[in-house]
Design an enzyme around this catalytic site. Structure first.
Site, PDB file in Angstrom:
ATOM      1  N   LYS A 160      -4.874  27.960  56.751  1.00  0.00           N
ATOM      2  CA  LYS A 160      -5.885  28.864  56.215  1.00  0.00           C
ATOM      3  C   LYS A 160      -6.493  28.127  55.025  1.00  0.00           C
ATOM      4  O   LYS A 160      -5.802  27.886  54.028  1.00  0.00           O
ATOM      5  CB  LYS A 160      -5.253  30.173  55.773  1.00  0.00           C
ATOM      6  N   GLY A 168      -7.988  26.959  51.654  1.00  0.00           N
ATOM      7  CA  GLY A 168      -7.893  27.535  50.323  1.00  0.00           C
ATOM      8  C   GLY A 168      -6.511  28.016  49.943  1.00  0.00           C
ATOM      9  O   GLY A 168      -6.281  28.349  48.790  1.00  0.00           O
ATOM     10  N   CYS A 169      -5.576  28.023  50.879  1.00  0.00           N
ATOM     11  CA  CYS A 169      -4.218  28.477  50.582  1.00  0.00           C
ATOM     12  C   CYS A 169      -3.490  27.388  49.793  1.00  0.00           C
ATOM     13  O   CYS A 169      -3.393  26.248  50.244  1.00  0.00           O
ATOM     14  CB  CYS A 169      -3.473  28.806  51.869  1.00  0.00           C
ATOM     15  N   GLN A 170      -2.971  27.743  48.625  1.00  0.00           N
ATOM     16  CA  GLN A 170      -2.276  26.759  47.792  1.00  0.00           C
ATOM     17  C   GLN A 170      -0.999  26.246  48.440  1.00  0.00           C
ATOM     18  O   GLN A 170      -0.631  25.092  48.268  1.00  0.00           O
ATOM     19  CB  GLN A 170      -1.988  27.336  46.415  1.00  0.00           C
ATOM     20  N   ALA A 221      -1.958  23.536  50.743  1.00  0.00           N
ATOM     21  CA  ALA A 221      -2.340  22.329  49.998  1.00  0.00           C
ATOM     22  C   ALA A 221      -1.093  21.537  49.588  1.00  0.00           C
ATOM     23  O   ALA A 221      -1.063  20.304  49.694  1.00  0.00           O
ATOM     24  CB  ALA A 221      -3.163  22.707  48.767  1.00  0.00           C
TER      25      ALA A 221
END
Length: 153
Positions: A9, A11-13, A16
């Site tokens: 997804k 933008g999910c930290q 990342a």
């Protein structure tokens, strides 16, 4: 090193951090938007292996947190149809290396599968810091209200 297809997804930290760990181990990460992927029942099912249906679900999905969807009470066919209609229900990340597909970010399983050792000394500290964190899901400690985009606080 492996070429890792990484369905996430955006933008999910948590995603990342997972990608950073894979990169620090020397793997090539090719990321795709799990929410925009044109899934089929067959392709999606291939990531879940012999896991129970409940393990296929993203426990942080709004419909699960609200009690609308109870993964333990859903059969496989129904679960797959629901996930095609609402990709936020899919546990992340979905990973593919060669012919093998997996769901979730299990560090021990990934290390045994493709290796998670730092490629050099410069990556060692980065990996140690990442491994000290929760890499299973979203890194926010809050009630989730995810939409088709970034993790919302």
């Amino acid at each position: 090193m492996a070429r890792v297809i990484f369905y996430e997804k955006p933008g999910c930290q948590g995603g990342a951090k997972q990608k950073a760990l894979l990169t620090a181990a020397g793997h090539e990460v090719v990321a795709y938007n799990l929410l925009a992927e044109p899934w089929t029942v067959e392709k999606l099912r291939s990531f879940f292996g012999d896991r129970t249906v409940a393990e296929w679900f993203n426990k942080s999905a709004p419909r699960i947190k609200s009690g609308e969807v109870i993964p333990e009470k859903i059969d496989a066919d129904t679960a797959l149809v629901m996930m095609l209609q609402d990709p936020l229900l899919i546990r992340r990340p979905l990973l593919e290396v060669g012919d093998r597909r997996e769901v979730g970010f299990d560090v021990e399983k990934l290390d045994a599968w493709i290796g998670l050792k730092p490629v050099d000394e410069s990556q060692k500290a980065i990996m140690e810091e990442l491994l000290a964190q929760n890499l299973q899901g979203c890194s926010h400690n809050h009630e989730h209200h995810h939409s088709k985009g970034k993790c919302k606080h």
